[in-house]
Design a protein around this motif. Structure first.
Motif, PDB file in Angstrom:
ATOM      1  N   ALA A 196      -2.271  -2.669  -2.634  1.00 29.73           N
ATOM      2  CA  ALA A 196      -3.100  -2.214  -3.745  1.00 29.73           C
ATOM      3  C   ALA A 196      -2.861  -0.733  -4.037  1.00 29.73           C
ATOM      4  N   TRP A 197      -2.776   0.060  -2.958  1.00 30.98           N
ATOM      5  CA  TRP A 197      -2.525   1.491  -3.160  1.00 30.98           C
ATOM      6  C   TRP A 197      -1.159   1.719  -3.797  1.00 30.98           C
ATOM      7  N   GLY A 198      -0.155   0.973  -3.308  1.00 30.99           N
ATOM      8  CA  GLY A 198       1.184   1.114  -3.877  1.00 30.99           C
ATOM      9  C   GLY A 198       1.222   0.728  -5.348  1.00 30.99           C
ATOM     10  N   ALA A 199       0.532  -0.391  -5.671  1.00 29.71           N
ATOM     11  CA  ALA A 199       0.502  -0.819  -7.073  1.00 29.71           C
ATOM     12  C   ALA A 199      -0.188   0.218  -7.943  1.00 29.71           C
ATOM     13  N   TRP A 200      -1.326   0.731  -7.469  1.00 27.61           N
ATOM     14  CA  TRP A 200      -2.041   1.758  -8.234  1.00 27.61           C
ATOM     15  C   TRP A 200      -1.186   3.015  -8.386  1.00 27.61           C
ATOM     16  N   HIS A 201      -0.511   3.393  -7.303  1.00 28.14           N
ATOM     17  CA  HIS A 201       0.284   4.613  -7.337  1.00 28.14           C
ATOM     18  C   HIS A 201       1.434   4.502  -8.328  1.00 28.14           C
ATOM     19  N   PHE A 202       2.179   3.378  -8.257  1.00 25.83           N
ATOM     20  CA  PHE A 202       3.383   3.264  -9.085  1.00 25.83           C
ATOM     21  C   PHE A 202       3.094   2.774 -10.496  1.00 25.83           C
ATOM     22  N   LEU A 203       1.974   2.041 -10.683  1.00 25.75           N
ATOM     23  CA  LEU A 203       1.679   1.505 -12.005  1.00 25.75           C
ATOM     24  C   LEU A 203       0.688   2.362 -12.786  1.00 25.75           C
TER      25      LEU A 203
END
Length: 312
Positions: A114-121
């Motif tokens: 979730a953090w990765g998705a929020w960070h990159f998206l």
């Protein structure tokens, strides 16, 4: 004084038998309650235990039986759980790690995804947009405003165009100072449009092809007793190709991009062109005006009234 003789280690079999005796006593609660709680000698209990083991085909010495009885009394070979404490809780968590470890790992993985998705998206694109916005405000738009203003100033032959460019440039600089991106973009677009108008070259030829309308008149809504006369023209470049021009329709107030429109003219100009066409079906004097580079409006060869329409 001589050192006492070292204590000999007991065989493992004897220790195991003693533990078994205790276990047998613990599982025979009725026997324990009946024998140990009564005021009899330990020998009676040992004799009874000997009978139990004999019935099972197990030979146990009296010493081991006696040791088992004493061990039961002393609570040897009995597990006593530790008192609750932080270290005990950690130990229990460690022992049960296989039970909660997968769930915890799954939660950690889900949080990481979730953090990765929020960070990159979300975060990264937002940072990129903010950086691009800052570059546009501090570099791209200021340079574009300066370049367009200079080009208009050097290429304009119309004082009006220079005044318009200076006014638009001032609006753009003010928008940049206020971090107004839309305002600065609008100023650039206006300067680009102004420069495009100055760069255009074309002639206004009255349409006179067979079957085509060359002129018309309208009764204005504001004055039903009047008539507005128009000549239909087309903008052509040096190669007789149509040129797109922005024209404001005086009936709607909207600017439209067209290659052909109708210019309002005095009645005398309208009648002169009509007689020219009625003579032989061809308009001999078909050039209404010409637009030179560096100017905003055409130079007209015939009298005009200054209005225009784009639909008839």
């Amino acid at each position: 004084m001589a050192d006492p003789a070292p204590k000999q280690k007991r065989p493992l079999e004897e220790v195991m038998l003693a533990m078994d005796v205790v276990d047998t006593l613990r599982h025979r609660e009725n026997l324990v309650a009946r024998e140990l709680n009564e005021e009899e000698r330990d020998r009676q209990l040992i004799a009874r235990l000997r009978e139990i083991y004999a019935s099972q085909g197990i030979e146990v010495t009296d010493a081991i039986l006696a040791e088992g009885v004493e061990a039961l009394k002393e609570q040897r070979f009995v597990y006593t759980p530790p008192e609750p404490s932080f270290s005990v809780s950690l130990a229990r968590l460690y022992v049960r790690r296989h039970a909660w470890g997968k769930a915890a790992l799954g939660i950690v993985a889900a949080v990481a995804i979730a953090w990765g998705a929020w960070h990159f998206l979300v975060t990264v694109p937002a940072e990129q947009r903010a950086e691009a916005r800052q570059i546009e405000l501090t570099q791209t738009l200021p340079k574009r405003l300066e370049t367009l203003s200079a080009a208009i100033e050097s290429g304009s032959q119309a004082p009006e165009a220079s005044r318009m460019a200076q006014s638009i440039r001032a609006d753009g600089d003010r928008a940049l100072a206020e971090n107004d991106l839309d305002g600065a973009r609008s100023a650039v677009a206006q300067l680009e449009d102004l420069r495009g108008r100055l760069d255009q070259e074309y002639v206004l030829r009255i349409v006179s092809r067979p079957g085509a309308t060359s002129g018309l008149w309208r009764i204005p809504e504001a004055n039903p007793d009047a008539r507005n006369y128009y000549l239909i023209v087309e903008a052509l470049n040096r190669r007789a190709q149509p040129v797109t021009v922005s024209v404001t329709n005086e009936e709607t107030g909207k600017a439209e991009t067209v290659t052909q429109w109708a210019v309002r003219v005095p009645e005398t100009t309208f009648n002169s062109v009509r007689r020219d066409k009625e003579d032989d079906g061809i308009i001999q004097e078909d050039i209404l005006g010409a637009k030179r580079r560096g100017t905003l409006e055409p130079d007209y060869a015939m009298p005009v009234s200054g209005g225009a329409i784009t639909d008839w």
